[in-house]
Design an enzyme around this catalytic site. Structure first.
Site, PDB file in Angstrom:
ATOM      1  NE  ARG A 199     -16.086 -14.997 -11.383  1.00  0.00           N
ATOM      2  CZ  ARG A 199     -17.786 -15.835 -11.039  1.00  0.00           C
ATOM      3  NH1 ARG A 199     -17.106 -16.934 -11.644  1.00  0.00           N
ATOM      4  NH2 ARG A 199     -17.613 -14.882 -10.976  1.00  0.00           N
ATOM      5  CG  ASP A 227     -17.652 -14.035  -5.313  1.00  0.00           C
ATOM      6  OD1 ASP A 227     -18.058 -15.069  -6.470  1.00  0.00           O
ATOM      7  OD2 ASP A 227     -18.680 -12.905  -5.155  1.00  0.00           O
ATOM      8  CE1 TYR A 235     -24.289 -10.440  -8.107  1.00  0.00           C
ATOM      9  CE2 TYR A 235     -23.009  -8.718  -8.447  1.00  0.00           C
ATOM     10  CZ  TYR A 235     -23.417  -9.598  -9.103  1.00  0.00           C
ATOM     11  OH  TYR A 235     -23.148 -10.208 -10.834  1.00  0.00           O
TER      12      TYR A 235
HETATM   13  O1  CP3 Z   1     -10.650 -15.073 -11.072  1.00  0.00           O
HETATM   14  C1  CP3 Z   1     -10.471 -15.951 -10.115  1.00  0.00           C
HETATM   15  O2  CP3 Z   1     -10.020 -17.573 -10.492  1.00  0.00           O
HETATM   16  C2  CP3 Z   1     -10.411 -15.976  -9.115  1.00  0.00           C
HETATM   17  C3  CP3 Z   1     -12.158 -15.966  -8.386  1.00  0.00           C
HETATM   18  C4  CP3 Z   1     -13.163 -15.190  -8.678  1.00  0.00           C
HETATM   19  C5  CP3 Z   1     -14.257 -15.323  -8.200  1.00  0.00           C
HETATM   20  N1  CP3 Z   1     -15.001 -14.459  -8.802  1.00  0.00           N
HETATM   21  C6  CP3 Z   1     -15.106 -17.215  -7.699  1.00  0.00           C
HETATM   22  C7  CP3 Z   1     -16.401 -17.480  -8.015  1.00  0.00           C
HETATM   23  C8  CP3 Z   1     -13.843 -13.767  -9.054  1.00  0.00           C
HETATM   24  C9  CP3 Z   1     -12.228 -12.909  -9.169  1.00  0.00           C
HETATM   25  C10 CP3 Z   1     -14.829 -13.665  -8.993  1.00  0.00           C
HETATM   26  C11 CP3 Z   1     -15.360 -11.738  -9.381  1.00  0.00           C
HETATM   27  C12 CP3 Z   1     -17.039 -11.729  -9.218  1.00  0.00           C
HETATM   28  N2  CP3 Z   1     -17.761 -12.363  -8.411  1.00  0.00           N
HETATM   29  C13 CP3 Z   1     -17.402 -11.530 -10.271  1.00  0.00           C
HETATM   30  C14 CP3 Z   1     -16.594  -9.947 -11.317  1.00  0.00           C
HETATM   31  C15 CP3 Z   1     -16.549 -10.869 -12.698  1.00  0.00           C
HETATM   32  C16 CP3 Z   1     -17.322 -11.349 -13.034  1.00  0.00           C
HETATM   33  O3  CP3 Z   1     -17.364 -12.544 -13.486  1.00  0.00           O
HETATM   34  O4  CP3 Z   1     -18.122 -10.145 -13.285  1.00  0.00           O
HETATM   35  C17 CP3 Z   1     -18.898 -11.603  -9.951  1.00  0.00           C
HETATM   36  C18 CP3 Z   1     -20.031 -10.898 -10.338  1.00  0.00           C
HETATM   37  C19 CP3 Z   1     -18.910 -12.626  -9.286  1.00  0.00           C
HETATM   38  C20 CP3 Z   1     -19.962 -12.110  -8.006  1.00  0.00           C
HETATM   39  C21 CP3 Z   1     -20.670 -14.178  -8.328  1.00  0.00           C
HETATM   40  N3  CP3 Z   1     -20.162 -14.512  -7.786  1.00  0.00           N
HETATM   41  C22 CP3 Z   1     -21.746 -14.696  -9.138  1.00  0.00           C
HETATM   42  C23 CP3 Z   1     -22.819 -13.840 -10.370  1.00  0.00           C
HETATM   43  C24 CP3 Z   1     -20.927 -15.919  -9.119  1.00  0.00           C
HETATM   44  C25 CP3 Z   1     -22.231 -17.163  -9.803  1.00  0.00           C
HETATM   45  C26 CP3 Z   1     -22.134 -16.796 -10.759  1.00  0.00           C
HETATM   46  C27 CP3 Z   1     -21.673 -18.339 -11.295  1.00  0.00           C
HETATM   47  O5  CP3 Z   1     -20.068 -18.210 -11.472  1.00  0.00           O
HETATM   48  O6  CP3 Z   1     -21.976 -19.550 -10.912  1.00  0.00           O
HETATM   49  C28 CP3 Z   1     -20.466 -16.098  -8.404  1.00  0.00           C
HETATM   50  C29 CP3 Z   1     -19.948 -16.890  -7.631  1.00  0.00           C
HETATM   51  C30 CP3 Z   1     -18.441 -18.031  -8.366  1.00  0.00           C
HETATM   52  N4  CP3 Z   1     -17.524 -16.956  -8.009  1.00  0.00           N
HETATM   53  C31 CP3 Z   1     -18.234 -19.394  -8.095  1.00  0.00           C
HETATM   54  C32 CP3 Z   1     -16.393 -18.677  -8.399  1.00  0.00           C
HETATM   55  C33 CP3 Z   1     -15.541 -19.983  -8.635  1.00  0.00           C
HETATM   56  C34 CP3 Z   1     -18.777 -20.623  -8.459  1.00  0.00           C
HETATM   57  C35 CP3 Z   1     -18.977 -20.973  -6.869  1.00  0.00           C
HETATM   58  C36 CP3 Z   1     -18.983 -22.357  -7.412  1.00  0.00           C
HETATM   59  O7  CP3 Z   1     -18.187 -23.088  -7.149  1.00  0.00           O
HETATM   60  O8  CP3 Z   1     -20.626 -22.963  -7.550  1.00  0.00           O
END
Ligand code: CP3
Length: 339
Positions: free
Chosen positions: A23, A72, A147
């Protein structure tokens, strides 16, 4: 081209231990927030130019040794035909959860180039800009299934486990379809130019080892087997997976991701010939410099005998982490591991 990360994935000697952070493109960076201020999260994910911009931010600002595609894990699930929404502060929502055979039948296995072409375009654009390797990724089928079945994030996974234990054929049918989609999706990322692929199994740790072996692992094995022809290093990360380590090794991945709940030296003796990635507690980035230095040194020492070590956090970087602390960690890893 700095290929230290790829060398470490293959277990080759490196001049220093490469580092990237799960992330690493995200809300802790004011530069990300500035881009995100103008678009929704899904708009961002579907705009290759903006995805390139935020993917590059941690490379330029923090000097990471690998880039991870900005996207994502749920993007290909939306392409299967289930509406997806992201609500501020609430995370992802699938308003029509998948809980019946009819719903599974209605899911499509999309052509990744046609229906998630924006991801492939982002990869192609990034390869022109980057001087570090580019990691593509997907979710693992079990994590993706949670999910779809729960309709979003969950703490107890009631609906998922209810389906596993009371309707196992339905669960396997869903897993089968997600696996087919994920396998094609990662193969398309490889064709577009990804140089390594990580499979995120964020929720694997809620499973008993016997259930992991029956309901989750075979699908990860199938994907990794399908990817063999690409020749790319595959990283499998099962969060909360210390109790699943011996099984995770059987996934066929080249690199095993480790969370922070296990001592890295102990993990390395258990994974044998494979490379490892990890494993500092993301919150340890808050430590004052002297203590952070000691913590990083401890992990580097513990990983001395690894057949390849990529430094990483044990899970994603927290959104309130000061970027300067992340930069400090990168610099310390480079300094302390220089050979
Ligand atoms: O790693 C990176 O920099 C690449 C981008 C990336 C994102 N999500 C961007 C993101 C990657 C590799 C992911 C993977 C992801 N997404 C996972 C597996 C990794 C982990 O954390 O266990 C999961 C479970 C998700 C599903 C997901 N996406 C959730 C549960 C959420 C909300 C949680 C949160 O942190 O708010 C997201 C949103 C998300 N994905 C954001 C980002 C930058 C935040 C969105 C925003 O800008 O508001």
């Amino acid at each position: 081209m700095n290929d230290t990360f790829l060398k470490a994935c293959r277990g080759e000697q490196t001049d220093y231990t490469p580092i990237w952070m799960m992330r690493q493109a995200g809300r802790y960076l004011p530069e990300y927030q500035a881009v995100r201020g103008n678009v929704t999260f899904l708009e961002l994910c579907k705009n290759p130019e903006l995805c390139v911009e935020v993917t590059l931010q941690p490379i330029d600002l923090l000097n990471m040794d690998a880039a991870i595609l900005f996207s994502d894990i749920l993007i290909p699930m939306e392409a299967m035909g289930t509406p997806l929404m992201f609500h501020e502060g609430k995370g992802p929502i699938f308003p029509e959860p998948i809980r019946t055979q009819d719903a599974v039948n209605r899911l499509r296995v999309p052509d990744p180039d046609a229906e998630t072409g924006f991801v492939m375009e982002t990869i192609r654009l990034l390869r022109r800009e980057l001087n570090v390797p580019l990691i593509g990724f997907s979710g693992a089928p079990f994590t993706l299934a949670t999910y779809l079945i729960e309709g979003g994030s969950s703490k107890v996974f009631w609906e998922t486990k209810k389906m596993m234990f009371t309707a196992p054929e339905l669960f396997h049918a869903l897993m089968d379809k997600i696996t087919e989609c994920t396998s094609l999706y990662l193969q398309a990322q490889a064709r577009a130019g990804a140089q390594a692929l990580q499979i995120f199994d964020s929720w694997a740790g809620v499973l008993a080892p016997c259930d992991f072996e029956e309901f989750a692992l075979p699908y990860v094995q199938r994907i990794i087997n399908d990817l063999k022809d690409t020749g790319l290093p595959i990283i499998y990360f099962a969060n909360n997976g210390a109790t699943l380590l011996d099984l995770s090794v059987q996934s066929g991945a080249d690199v095993i991701g480790l969370d922070w709940r296990i001592n890295i030296g102990e993990a390395i003796t258990r994974v044998g010939e494979k490379a490892v990635q990890g494993n500092i507690d993301p919150f340890a980035l808050l430590l004052p410099e002297a203590k952070l230095r000691k913590r990083i040194q401890g992990i580097l020492d513990g990983a001395r005998d690894a057949h390849g070590h990529i430094f990483n956090l044990g899970h994603g970087i927290h959104q309130f982490t000061p970027p300067a602390q992340a930069k400090l960690a990168v610099d310390l890893v480079h300094e302390l591991s220089a050979r």
